[in-house]
Motif scaffolding. Sequence first.
Motif, PDB file in Angstrom:
ATOM      1  N   GLY A  22      -2.614 -35.381   2.379  1.00  0.00           N
ATOM      2  CA  GLY A  22      -3.282 -34.554   1.382  1.00  0.00           C
ATOM      3  C   GLY A  22      -2.347 -33.787   0.461  1.00  0.00           C
ATOM      4  O   GLY A  22      -2.803 -33.206  -0.525  1.00  0.00           O
ATOM      5  N   LEU A  23      -1.051 -33.773   0.749  1.00  0.00           N
ATOM      6  CA  LEU A  23      -0.107 -33.095  -0.136  1.00  0.00           C
ATOM      7  C   LEU A  23      -0.128 -33.783  -1.493  1.00  0.00           C
ATOM      8  O   LEU A  23      -0.082 -35.013  -1.580  1.00  0.00           O
ATOM      9  CB  LEU A  23       1.308 -33.139   0.445  1.00  0.00           C
ATOM     10  N   GLU A  24      -0.209 -32.987  -2.551  1.00  0.00           N
ATOM     11  CA  GLU A  24      -0.192 -33.506  -3.912  1.00  0.00           C
ATOM     12  C   GLU A  24       0.816 -32.721  -4.716  1.00  0.00           C
ATOM     13  O   GLU A  24       1.057 -31.543  -4.450  1.00  0.00           O
ATOM     14  CB  GLU A  24      -1.560 -33.372  -4.571  1.00  0.00           C
ATOM     15  N   GLY A  25       1.399 -33.383  -5.695  1.00  0.00           N
ATOM     16  CA  GLY A  25       2.343 -32.699  -6.561  1.00  0.00           C
ATOM     17  C   GLY A  25       2.863 -33.621  -7.634  1.00  0.00           C
ATOM     18  O   GLY A  25       2.583 -34.823  -7.639  1.00  0.00           O
ATOM     19  N   GLU A  26       3.612 -33.030  -8.546  1.00  0.00           N
ATOM     20  CA  GLU A  26       4.216 -33.782  -9.634  1.00  0.00           C
ATOM     21  C   GLU A  26       5.726 -33.627  -9.583  1.00  0.00           C
ATOM     22  O   GLU A  26       6.238 -32.547  -9.284  1.00  0.00           O
ATOM     23  CB  GLU A  26       3.690 -33.296 -10.983  1.00  0.00           C
TER      24      GLU A  26
END
Length: 79
Positions: A22-26
Amino acid sequence: MNRVVSVKPKSNYVLALCFDDGLEGELCVRERLHGPVFQPLNNVDLFNQVSVDSFGAICWPNNADMAPDGLYQDILTKA
């Protein structure tokens, strides 16, 4: 090891990543685009063809790939 489940190219060599936990990032990966395998990715059309392989790594049609563990740590460090 966490796996990438989705990747979306954005402008200026930024990738939007989502991992299996579930970790999200750019991340901007422009600084990583050097050497014989990654240099061709400076072509935006090729860069935008990024996808996720069966191992949860991100990859491109020219056989360039980036391991998910390093990308995961980079996003954690940014948070």
